[in-house]
Write an enzyme that holds these catalytic residues in place. Sequence first.
Site, PDB file in Angstrom:
ATOM      1  N   LEU A  74       0.857  -1.172   0.000  1.00 59.83           N
ATOM      2  CA  LEU A  74       0.000   0.000   0.000  1.00 59.83           C
ATOM      3  C   LEU A  74       0.895   1.225   0.000  1.00 59.83           C
ATOM      4  O   LEU A  74       1.928   1.236   0.681  1.00 59.83           O
ATOM      5  CB  LEU A  74      -0.904   0.050   1.242  1.00 59.83           C
ATOM      6  CG  LEU A  74      -2.083  -0.923   1.346  1.00 59.83           C
ATOM      7  CD1 LEU A  74      -2.830  -0.689   2.659  1.00 59.83           C
ATOM      8  CD2 LEU A  74      -3.033  -0.782   0.168  1.00 59.83           C
ATOM      9  N   ASP A  75       0.517   2.248  -0.748  1.00 57.17           N
ATOM     10  CA  ASP A  75       1.275   3.496  -0.716  1.00 57.17           C
ATOM     11  C   ASP A  75       1.367   4.013   0.718  1.00 57.17           C
ATOM     12  O   ASP A  75       0.482   3.758   1.540  1.00 57.17           O
ATOM     13  CB  ASP A  75       0.571   4.572  -1.557  1.00 57.17           C
ATOM     14  CG  ASP A  75       0.602   4.264  -3.037  1.00 57.17           C
ATOM     15  OD1 ASP A  75       1.443   3.448  -3.454  1.00 57.17           O
ATOM     16  OD2 ASP A  75      -0.210   4.856  -3.762  1.00 57.17           O
ATOM     17  N   ARG A  76       2.406   4.785   0.958  1.00 58.74           N
ATOM     18  CA  ARG A  76       2.590   5.382   2.287  1.00 58.74           C
ATOM     19  C   ARG A  76       1.353   6.162   2.732  1.00 58.74           C
ATOM     20  O   ARG A  76       0.915   6.059   3.877  1.00 58.74           O
ATOM     21  CB  ARG A  76       3.807   6.313   2.268  1.00 58.74           C
ATOM     22  CG  ARG A  76       4.109   6.966   3.609  1.00 58.74           C
ATOM     23  CD  ARG A  76       5.351   7.843   3.523  1.00 58.74           C
ATOM     24  NE  ARG A  76       5.736   8.332   4.834  1.00 58.74           N
ATOM     25  CZ  ARG A  76       6.855   9.040   5.066  1.00 58.74           C
ATOM     26  NH1 ARG A  76       7.677   9.324   4.073  1.00 58.74           N
ATOM     27  NH2 ARG A  76       7.147   9.436   6.294  1.00 58.74           N
ATOM     28  N   ARG A  93      -4.463   6.101  -8.234  1.00 56.36           N
ATOM     29  CA  ARG A  93      -4.146   7.526  -8.244  1.00 56.36           C
ATOM     30  C   ARG A  93      -4.019   8.036  -9.678  1.00 56.36           C
ATOM     31  O   ARG A  93      -4.546   9.106 -10.028  1.00 56.36           O
ATOM     32  CB  ARG A  93      -2.864   7.763  -7.454  1.00 56.36           C
ATOM     33  CG  ARG A  93      -3.000   7.352  -5.989  1.00 56.36           C
ATOM     34  CD  ARG A  93      -1.680   7.213  -5.276  1.00 56.36           C
ATOM     35  NE  ARG A  93      -0.990   8.489  -5.173  1.00 56.36           N
ATOM     36  CZ  ARG A  93       0.150   8.663  -4.489  1.00 56.36           C
ATOM     37  NH1 ARG A  93       0.699   7.619  -3.870  1.00 56.36           N
ATOM     38  NH2 ARG A  93       0.717   9.837  -4.425  1.00 56.36           N
TER      39      ARG A  93
END
Length: 222
Positions: free
Chosen positions: A49-51, A150
Site C-alpha cells: 500500500l502506498d505510504r 491515483r
Amino acid sequence: MYQSPDLVAINKPHGLLVHRSMIASDASEFAVQLLRDQLGQRVYPVHRLDRKTGGVLLFALNEMMNSVMQQQFAEGTVHKTYLAIVRGYTDDELEIDYPLRRDDGVTQDAFTKLKTLKRTEVALPFGKHATSRYSLVELKPTTGRFHQLRKHLAHIFHPIIGDRPHGCNKQNKLFKEHFGMETMLLHAQEIRFKHPVSNKEIIISAPLQTEFARMLAVLFGE
C-alpha cells in the site's frame, strides 16, 4: 484485524511506510518492523500500500505462504475494494481501461472499476466557482500497477483529494488551509481471497482511519 497460523492483516494508518525505503529517509517507523515486534516473529508483506493510503494490509508469517499469496495477487484472484474521495461529480459507474507506463518505460495494461456512492456540493469557493463538488467512490482494481488508482483517477480528471503528485495541488492546498487536512483520501477497505490451506473464502474489512472518517463527516454529513 485478522490472524491465522500463517497470515495476519492490519489496518495500516495513512502515512506509515510498509517497509524501509531509500526514497523516504525521513521515516523512522515501518509496518513490517512494528508488526514483527508486536508478534515476536518475522513477517512478510504479500502486497503493498502506498505510504499515504490507509487500510487492509496482509502479511504472511512464513516464506511458503508469502510465495503462495504473492502468486494469488499476481494472478488477480485476490479481490480488492478501495474507497476514495475525489474532486467533482463522477459517473454512476465507470470502467477505466488505461495502460500505465512504468519508470523503466514498459507499458502495462491497467483496469479499474468505479462506482459512485455519494456526491456532495459544499459552500467552499474554489477558483471561479462559488461552491465545490466532491464524490465518494468505490474502486475495484483488477490489475495492481504502481499508483494505479491515483493515476486512473487523475486520468479521468477526478483526482483523489490529498494526492501528490498525481492530484490537484490547488485542491490539496484548499483542504490543508480550510480543514487542516493533509492525508490522501484513499482507503483500502476490503480484500477477499481463498485461503491457500483451508480453501475457505476470507473477507477482511478495515474501518476508516480517523482523518478519512472526519472528512466524510465534514463533506457528506456522515
